[in-house]
Design a protein around this motif. Structure first.
Motif, short mmCIF file in Angstrom:
data_model
loop_
_atom_site.label_atom_id
_atom_site.label_comp_id
_atom_site.label_asym_id
_atom_site.label_seq_id
_atom_site.Cartn_x
_atom_site.Cartn_y
_atom_site.Cartn_z
N GLY A 123 0.81 -1.21 0.00
CA GLY A 123 0.00 0.00 0.00
C GLY A 123 0.85 1.26 0.00
N THR A 124 0.16 2.39 0.06
CA THR A 124 0.84 3.69 0.06
C THR A 124 0.35 4.60 1.17
OG1 THR A 124 -0.79 4.73 -1.42
CG2 THR A 124 1.06 3.57 -2.46
N LEU A 125 -0.75 4.25 1.83
CA LEU A 125 -1.38 5.12 2.81
C LEU A 125 -0.99 4.72 4.24
CD1 LEU A 125 -4.94 5.51 1.23
CD2 LEU A 125 -2.88 6.89 0.86
N THR A 126 -1.52 5.46 5.20
CA THR A 126 -1.17 5.27 6.60
C THR A 126 -2.25 4.47 7.34
OG1 THR A 126 -2.30 7.27 7.35
CG2 THR A 126 0.00 7.50 6.59
N ARG A 193 -9.12 3.86 17.45
CA ARG A 193 -8.53 5.19 17.66
C ARG A 193 -7.25 5.08 18.50
NH1 ARG A 193 -10.51 9.34 15.43
NH2 ARG A 193 -12.75 9.62 14.97
N ARG A 194 -7.24 4.19 19.47
CA ARG A 194 -6.03 4.02 20.27
C ARG A 194 -4.90 3.43 19.43
NH1 ARG A 194 -5.36 0.97 26.19
NH2 ARG A 194 -3.06 1.09 26.23
N ILE A 195 -5.23 2.48 18.55
CA ILE A 195 -4.21 1.91 17.65
C ILE A 195 -3.63 3.02 16.77
CG2 ILE A 195 -3.89 0.44 15.63
CD1 ILE A 195 -5.74 -1.61 16.96
N ILE A 196 -4.49 3.88 16.25
CA ILE A 196 -4.02 4.99 15.40
C ILE A 196 -3.09 5.90 16.20
CG2 ILE A 196 -4.73 7.08 14.17
CD1 ILE A 196 -7.35 5.55 13.45
N GLY A 203 6.24 8.13 15.19
CA GLY A 203 6.91 9.06 14.29
C GLY A 203 6.16 9.22 12.99
N SER A 204 6.75 9.91 12.06
CA SER A 204 6.08 10.24 10.80
C SER A 204 6.27 9.18 9.72
CB SER A 204 6.58 11.59 10.28
OG SER A 204 7.98 11.54 10.05
N ASP A 205 7.20 8.26 9.90
CA ASP A 205 7.45 7.24 8.88
C ASP A 205 6.27 6.28 8.79
OD1 ASP A 205 9.49 5.77 7.08
OD2 ASP A 205 8.82 4.21 8.48
N ARG A 206 5.77 6.08 7.58
CA ARG A 206 4.58 5.26 7.38
C ARG A 206 4.79 3.83 7.86
NH1 ARG A 206 1.69 2.02 3.56
NH2 ARG A 206 3.67 1.42 2.64
N GLU A 211 4.15 -0.78 11.80
CA GLU A 211 4.76 -1.74 12.73
C GLU A 211 4.30 -1.48 14.16
OE1 GLU A 211 6.61 -4.56 12.05
OE2 GLU A 211 5.76 -4.01 10.10
N ALA A 212 4.14 -0.22 14.53
CA ALA A 212 3.65 0.11 15.87
C ALA A 212 2.21 -0.38 16.03
CB ALA A 212 3.74 1.61 16.11
N ALA A 213 1.39 -0.25 14.98
CA ALA A 213 0.02 -0.74 15.04
C ALA A 213 -0.02 -2.25 15.21
CB ALA A 213 -0.74 -0.32 13.78
N ARG A 214 0.85 -2.94 14.50
CA ARG A 214 0.92 -4.40 14.64
C ARG A 214 1.29 -4.79 16.06
NH1 ARG A 214 4.77 -6.86 10.31
NH2 ARG A 214 3.63 -8.80 10.74
N ARG A 215 2.23 -4.05 16.67
CA ARG A 215 2.61 -4.34 18.06
C ARG A 215 1.47 -4.04 19.02
NH1 ARG A 215 7.40 -1.94 16.22
NH2 ARG A 215 6.84 0.06 17.21
N SER A 216 0.73 -2.96 18.76
CA SER A 216 -0.41 -2.65 19.63
C SER A 216 -1.41 -3.80 19.67
CB SER A 216 -1.11 -1.37 19.14
OG SER A 216 -0.29 -0.24 19.28
N TRP A 217 -1.54 -4.45 18.52
CA TRP A 217 -2.48 -5.56 18.43
C TRP A 217 -1.92 -6.82 19.10
CZ3 TRP A 217 -7.45 -6.03 16.68
CH2 TRP A 217 -7.94 -7.34 16.56
#
Length: 585
Positions: A123-126, A193-196, A203-206, A211-217
């Motif tokens: 993908g290309t989005l966040t 919303r918490r995952i976001i 940080g700003s890197d997509r 990867e942070a979202a995957r860890r949150s899960w």
């Protein structure tokens, strides 16, 4: 003369999305219009489906994906979570089958990590971009389908007495939500919303955000909430306390993976499916059998041969299919033209078979599962599939002007399967019900093993390897029957996708169901009345035990296509169920 279709086939050159819910298709199209590619669009649509079709899938479920990034090879993304480390045969002592509902049957939830991995790599989005529509619908509310209302009404006593987390979401003000009203899920919206927020804190890197979202899960607050919910016994649908087997460590130890597809050629095309951890290769066996039998056209012979071939392929599914990381699946032999020719010789054009007939491969004895007849099935309809005629599950296909094409079948974690976790707003799935408890089965329960799922997206390429068609449907064991019937029509010359999807459908249940209570209906053939009275009468004369369904009741197919020469894109969605739509331009 063109045949009647319920809708026009869509045509354009910008992008196409086809799915089982109009809001998911609109979400995907919105993402394409904002500059996203097909992968961004399918991920956003997938998260939307979790909100608007909660009776058919959810965040606690799973998703297999078959795709081609423009100019690349066809790949499979496995978002099927595995059995927990504690899910041994001994854990189900005293049972002959794994329950179809409740926390005992939960596998590792696989959909979220799979969607995020697809977004990261193609993908290309966040994270915010692809969750935006789902969060909005969960917060503001979405229209309640009549089937959502019916599913909640059927389980109102269970929710009110035992599954209080489910009652909080699905019995607002203590009442079953009426069809056409709006339903909110603020707990799910808050979780996303918490995952976001945690993603953007990286940080700003997509890619870092993903990867942070995957860890949150898998390692963060979601896994912690799952573990806390299962730390004490959880009531089953009858109120009996169950000790769940899934742990936060199980979630941390698993991630989605890429792999090669299983594929066969048919004429000038190649059809690609998941490996034998899914039922997808049954379609490939059916294609081989269609070649051997000369199955084409319509009418009695077409229905009879397709049905008899399906019986043979699905008998082989039970005999040989399972997670290839754990069992030796003779897939090369099962998909060979020589094996198909030998199996095709078993088909009697004048008589339907009432027997289970798995094939012997390389001198090996096929596994034969127990046969539970339908009248032996328990009356508790919280078990197994959430619906019967139209089938469970969702489906979405996307193609963009660059030539990216993706087919995905998200499912599991539906509202009837397991109690909602109050802190998260969604239930766990029940996919381990598809294991057999017999260690001789290639699909036997074992820790860390993938249950042999019914989820079965399809991608088709032409001779030069470019993707030209993505297609699929919900429907459990019927997925590789309804999709196969439509695909065979398309590959044999039906150019209008909508016509191929709208044509009368049929399927057989003459093999063990993948869902609890695993019933078999020998000789069964379910047909839509659109086949015609003469065809139905002749099928009965040949020995099929025909059940005539309601009109327009079998399947919820969706498809997108691309012509690499002209760049023209096409799409269609089945009118059955009155909720699937295609969108595009």
């Amino acid at each position: 003369m063109a045949r009647f279709t319920t809708r026009p086939q869509l045509r354009g050159d910008f992008g196409m999305v086809a799915s089982t819910h109009w809001l998911a298709s609109a979400t995907g199209m919105s993402v394409l219009e904002r500059g996203g590619n097909a992968f961004d669009a399918v991920v956003a649509a997938g998260f939307t489906l979790q909100v608007v079709e909660p009776h058919l899938n959810g965040p606690g479920g799973e998703v297999p994906v078959v795709f081609q990034a423009a100019g690349g090879p066809v790949r499979v993304l496995c978002g099927q979570g595995v059995a927990p480390a504690a899910a041994t045969v001994e854990a189900f002592a005293g049972m002959d089958r794994i329950p179809g509902s409740g926390v005992l049957a939960a596998a590792v939830p696989g959909a979220f990590d799979a969607w995020m991995l697809l977004l990261r790599d193609h993908g290309t989005l966040t994270v915010r971009d692809v969750l935006d529509h789902a969060v909005g619908l969960a917060e503001r509310g979405y229209p309640v389908l009549d089937r959502i209302s019916a599913a909640v009404a059927a389980l109102e006593p269970v929710f009110a007495r035992h599954w209080t987390g489910s009652a909080e979401v699905y019995l607002p003000h203590g009442r079953v939500p009426a069809a056409g009203t709006r339903l909110r899920n603020p707990a799910l919206a808050a979780a996303y919303r918490r995952i976001i927020a945690e993603a953007e804190a990286a940080g700003s890197d997509r890619e870092a955000q993903i990867e942070a979202a995957r860890r949150s899960w898998s390692q963060g607050f979601v896994a912690e909430a799952v573990a806390a919910f299962l730390a004490v016994p959880v009531p089953s649908s009858t109120g009996e306390p169950q000790r769940g087997l899934l742990t936060s460590q199980d979630m941390a130890d698993w991630s989605a993976t890429y792999e090669e597809p299983a594929s066969v050629t048919y004429g000038a095309h190649t059809v690609h499916k998941t490996g034998p951890w899914g039922q997808g290769p049954t379609m490939l066996q059916q294609l081989r059998l269609a070649e051997a039998l000369g199955t084409r056209g319509e009418g009695t012979d077409f229905v009879h041969r397709v049905t008899e071939a399906a019986k043979l392929a699905f008998a082989d599914r039970e005999a040989w299919y399972g997670d290839p990381d754990f069992t030796d699946v003779p897939l090369k032999e099962l998909l060979s033209a020589e094996y198909a020719a030998a199996r095709a010789a078993l088909v009697d054009d004048g008589r339907a078979s009432l027997d289970q007939r798995p094939g012997s491969v390389a001198g090996r004895t096929p596994f034969t599962p127990p046969v539970y007849l339908a009248q032996e099935a328990p009356a508790d309809r919280t078990l197994g599939e959430p619906t019967v005629q139209r089938g469970d599950t969702c489906h979405v296909d996307v193609v963009d002007s660059r030539g990216n094409m993706v087919s995905a079948t998200p499912s599991g974690g539906w509202l009837t399967s397991s109690p909602v976790i109050p802190a998260l707003g969604f239930p766990l799935g029940t996919r381990t019900q598809m294991f057999w408890l017999d260690p001789e089965s290639p699909n036997a329960l074992a820790p860390g093993r993938r249950p042999r799922t019914t989820l079965s997206p399809t991608l088709v390429t032409r001779e030069d390897g470019q993707a030209v068609l993505a297609i699929g449907t919900p429907g459990g064991d019927q997925q590789d029957q309804w999709t196969f019937t439509a695909l065979l029509r398309i590959l044999n010359g039906v150019e209008d996708l909508q016509e191929a999807l709208d044509a009368p459908m049929f399927h057989t249940n003459a093999f063990p169901s993948s869902f609890h209570p695993r019933e078999t209906v020998p000789g069964d053939l379910v047909v839509e009345p659109g086949l015609g009275e003469d065809v139905i009468a002749e099928l009965r004369r040949r020995g099929h035990r025909v059940q005539v369904s309601e009109p327009w009741s079998l399947g919820r197919l969706a498809a997108v296509a691309r012509d690499p020469e002209t760049g023209e894109l096409r799409a269609a969605a089945d009118a059955r169920g009155s909720q699937g739509y295609a969108a595009g331009r």
